[in-house]
Write a protein that holds these residues in place. Structure first.
Motif, PDB file in Angstrom:
ATOM      1  N   GLY A 193       5.319  -4.427 -10.929  1.00  0.00           N
ATOM      2  CA  GLY A 193       5.135  -2.981 -10.808  1.00  0.00           C
ATOM      3  C   GLY A 193       5.811  -2.446  -9.562  1.00  0.00           C
ATOM      4  N   ARG A 194       6.075  -1.156  -9.553  1.00  0.00           N
ATOM      5  CA  ARG A 194       6.858  -0.586  -8.453  1.00  0.00           C
ATOM      6  C   ARG A 194       6.103   0.556  -7.782  1.00  0.00           C
ATOM      7  N   LEU A 195       6.198   0.587  -6.454  1.00  0.00           N
ATOM      8  CA  LEU A 195       5.583   1.614  -5.617  1.00  0.00           C
ATOM      9  C   LEU A 195       6.671   2.529  -5.081  1.00  0.00           C
ATOM     10  N   LEU A 221       6.773  -1.888   6.608  1.00  0.00           N
ATOM     11  CA  LEU A 221       5.392  -2.037   6.150  1.00  0.00           C
ATOM     12  C   LEU A 221       5.345  -2.662   4.752  1.00  0.00           C
ATOM     13  N   MET A 222       6.254  -2.264   3.882  1.00  0.00           N
ATOM     14  CA  MET A 222       6.294  -2.819   2.529  1.00  0.00           C
ATOM     15  C   MET A 222       6.722  -4.283   2.556  1.00  0.00           C
ATOM     16  N   GLU A 223       7.673  -4.604   3.401  1.00  0.00           N
ATOM     17  CA  GLU A 223       8.107  -6.000   3.524  1.00  0.00           C
ATOM     18  C   GLU A 223       6.964  -6.879   3.997  1.00  0.00           C
ATOM     19  N   GLN A 224       6.178  -6.387   4.950  1.00  0.00           N
ATOM     20  CA  GLN A 224       5.057  -7.158   5.488  1.00  0.00           C
ATOM     21  C   GLN A 224       4.012  -7.469   4.421  1.00  0.00           C
ATOM     22  N   LYS A 225       3.911  -6.610   3.396  1.00  0.00           N
ATOM     23  CA  LYS A 225       2.935  -6.806   2.327  1.00  0.00           C
ATOM     24  C   LYS A 225       3.548  -7.459   1.089  1.00  0.00           C
ATOM     25  N   PHE A 248       6.422  -6.780  -0.686  1.00  0.00           N
ATOM     26  CA  PHE A 248       7.226  -6.038  -1.663  1.00  0.00           C
ATOM     27  C   PHE A 248       8.683  -6.478  -1.562  1.00  0.00           C
ATOM     28  N   LYS A 249       9.359  -6.477  -2.689  1.00  0.00           N
ATOM     29  CA  LYS A 249      10.751  -6.899  -2.771  1.00  0.00           C
ATOM     30  C   LYS A 249      11.613  -5.751  -3.299  1.00  0.00           C
ATOM     31  N   ASP A 250      12.911  -5.965  -3.262  1.00  0.00           N
ATOM     32  CA  ASP A 250      13.876  -4.987  -3.790  1.00  0.00           C
ATOM     33  C   ASP A 250      13.598  -3.588  -3.230  1.00  0.00           C
ATOM     34  N   THR A 284       9.224  -3.318  -5.240  1.00  0.00           N
ATOM     35  CA  THR A 284       8.596  -3.998  -6.362  1.00  0.00           C
ATOM     36  C   THR A 284       7.594  -5.023  -5.867  1.00  0.00           C
ATOM     37  N   LEU A 285       6.421  -5.064  -6.526  1.00  0.00           N
ATOM     38  CA  LEU A 285       5.424  -6.059  -6.180  1.00  0.00           C
ATOM     39  C   LEU A 285       5.864  -7.402  -6.721  1.00  0.00           C
ATOM     40  N   SER A 286       6.020  -8.360  -5.844  1.00  0.00           N
ATOM     41  CA  SER A 286       6.508  -9.670  -6.269  1.00  0.00           C
ATOM     42  C   SER A 286       5.375 -10.517  -6.833  1.00  0.00           C
TER      43      SER A 286
END
Length: 298
Positions: free
Chosen positions: A254-256, A271-275, A277-279, A296-298
């Motif tokens: 899924g994508r945020l 912040l997204m990288e730390q949690k 998330f990819k791409d 994208t949630l990996s």
């Protein structure tokens, strides 16, 4: 007075008040009062305006001169080619936010479940459902007044407004036989009351640092809801919460999508990288400023 005389008088008042787009606002208010279009001023400026119309126009000009937003005077704002009701309980939809909607639409699959966090007027979610096929949507906001406005806008724009909780209809949407896109709204402090998973989560959260709020234009700082503007000390408070908590409510892959302030792109990406998330992609608006971050949630 003639149509042209009314316009010139209104424009002069707004110019003296320091309204940036005095001519445009004067014309739009005149069109609103007289139920005319933009050609009337050019082609029929000599047209006599009824005394009642002139009085109503003068009253609206006076309010606009006090920096009450134009959209609060007319009650509506266009967004993505649709018309939305607006008031003091919701942010006025802005053209920059159309970038967010367009980015989601590029990757939105038919039949997706969409969560719009901090939905406000509902303009983002309603636009996504209007321009997609067989999708379902939930709009979440902490403000009950905002949600009532969003519900009005859903009906205004032809969506099927579902009052039952998401868990009672989301999974069985194919069985309900509705031809319109399905939408529901939930009052919640961010994800506190949210259940279920979604292919897409989108948000335009409050992101203005608290210290900056008092420097905003009077139309914004005095008439738009501070609750929808204040991003706390550094403007990133809601991004931290949404990015972290969205992991529990996104499907695999899924994508945020997040709208951001012009100088927040790299910080939100980090912040997204730390949690996990990819791409992650940062998209600029038409002015060349960072406007949307998605991952994208990996």
């Amino acid at each position: 007075m003639t149509y042209e005389e009314c316009f010139q008088s209104g424009k002069a008042v707004l110019e003296r008040a320091g309204v940036q787009e005095a001519a445009l606002d004067a014309r739009l208010l005149l069109e609103y009062v007289c139920d005319t279009d933009r050609n009337t001023l050019l082609a029929h400026g000599e047209k006599e305006v009824l005394d009642s119309q002139a009085g109503a126009y003068e009253s609206l000009i006076e309010k606009r001169a006090r920096r009450i937003p134009l959209q609060h005077l007319t009650g509506v704002q266009e967004f993505m080619g649709l018309v939305f009701a607006v008031n003091e309980h919701v942010l006025i939809p802005r053209q920059d936010t159309e970038i967010l909607v367009e980015e989601v639409l590029r990757e939105l699959s038919d039949g997706s479940r969409i969560l719009d966090m901090c939905t406000g007027s509902g303009c983002i979610l309603i636009s996504l459902l209007h321009f997609s096929n067989h999708c379902q949507g939930m709009g979440v906001d902490i403000s009950g007044e905002a949600l009532r406005t969003a519900e009005e806008n859903a009906v205004r724009n032809g969506l099927f407004l579902e009052k039952a909780p998401w868990e009672e209809w989301g999974a069985s949407w194919d069985l309900c036989g509705q031809e319109k896109a399905g939408i529901c709204f939930l009052q919640s402090d961010l994800f506190a009351s949210v259940k279920g998973k979604f292919e897409v989560i989108v948000s335009n959260p409050p992101y203005i640092p608290s210290a900056v709020l008092d420097t905003l234009m009077p139309e914004v700082r005095e008439h738009e809801p501070r609750l929808a503007l204040d991003g706390h000390e550094d403007g990133l408070y809601f991004y931290r919460k949404i990015i972290s908590d969205s992991r529990e409510h996104l499907t695999g892959g899924g994508r945020l999508f997040l709208e951001i302030g012009y100088d927040q792109g790299e910080a939100v990406k980090s912040l997204m990288e730390q949690k996990g998330f990819k791409d992650i992609v940062i998209v600029k608006d038409y002015g060349g400023l960072d406007r949307v971050v998605s991952g994208t949630l990996s």
